[in-house]
Design a protein around this motif. Structure first.
Motif, short mmCIF file in Angstrom:
data_model
loop_
_atom_site.label_atom_id
_atom_site.label_comp_id
_atom_site.label_asym_id
_atom_site.label_seq_id
_atom_site.Cartn_x
_atom_site.Cartn_y
_atom_site.Cartn_z
N GLU A 1 5.83 4.38 -2.79
CA GLU A 1 6.35 5.60 -3.37
C GLU A 1 7.75 5.35 -3.92
O GLU A 1 8.61 4.82 -3.23
CB GLU A 1 6.41 6.71 -2.32
N ASN B 1 3.99 0.91 8.48
CA ASN B 1 5.02 1.53 7.63
C ASN B 1 6.37 0.88 7.85
O ASN B 1 6.63 0.28 8.84
CB ASN B 1 5.12 3.02 7.92
N SER C 1 0.86 -1.18 0.00
CA SER C 1 0.00 0.00 0.00
C SER C 1 0.90 1.23 0.00
O SER C 1 1.95 1.24 0.62
CB SER C 1 -0.88 -0.03 1.26
N ASP C 2 0.47 2.26 -0.68
CA ASP C 2 1.19 3.53 -0.67
C ASP C 2 2.67 3.38 -1.05
O ASP C 2 3.55 3.92 -0.37
CB ASP C 2 1.08 4.21 0.70
#
Length: 105
Positions: A43, A105, A40-41
């Motif tokens: 970058e 995270n 997810s997410d």
């Protein structure tokens, strides 16, 4: 957090507190409680003619027959050295179970 690091983190739950864990989905019906995880997410950025990976999160969806506070506490203790968030548990009428979502995270 990278997926392989996440699997190492949750390994103590697999086969004990959770019957099974899979990346993204299962090919067949599972016995509760179980979980899925996915990236997810993600970058990335480009610099100096090269692609670099930045931050990446893991979405961890836990499915239970009833609200399982003990399992949630066990998961949160595993996550204590990481940055994570938790969404309120949702009752999934079509699946007849609860889903609790963590993002780490």
């Amino acid at each position: 957090m990278r997926p392989l690091d996440f699997v190492s983190l949750i390994r103590p739950l697999i086969g004990k507190s959770l019957n099974n864990v899979a990346y993204h989905h299962f090919e067949s019906a599972q016995i509760l409680p179980y979980a899925v995880y996915m990236e997810s997410d993600l970058e990335t950025f480009v610099a100096e003619n090269r692609t670099w990976f930045g931050d990446q999160s893991i979405r961890f969806e836990v499915y239970t027959k009833r609200k399982d506070f003990a399992l949630e506490q066990e998961i949160e203790e595993l996550f204590q050295d990481h940055v994570w968030t938790k969404e309120a548990s949702d009752w999934l009428e079509t699946e007849n179970c609860y889903m609790t979502v963590y993002v780490i995270n």
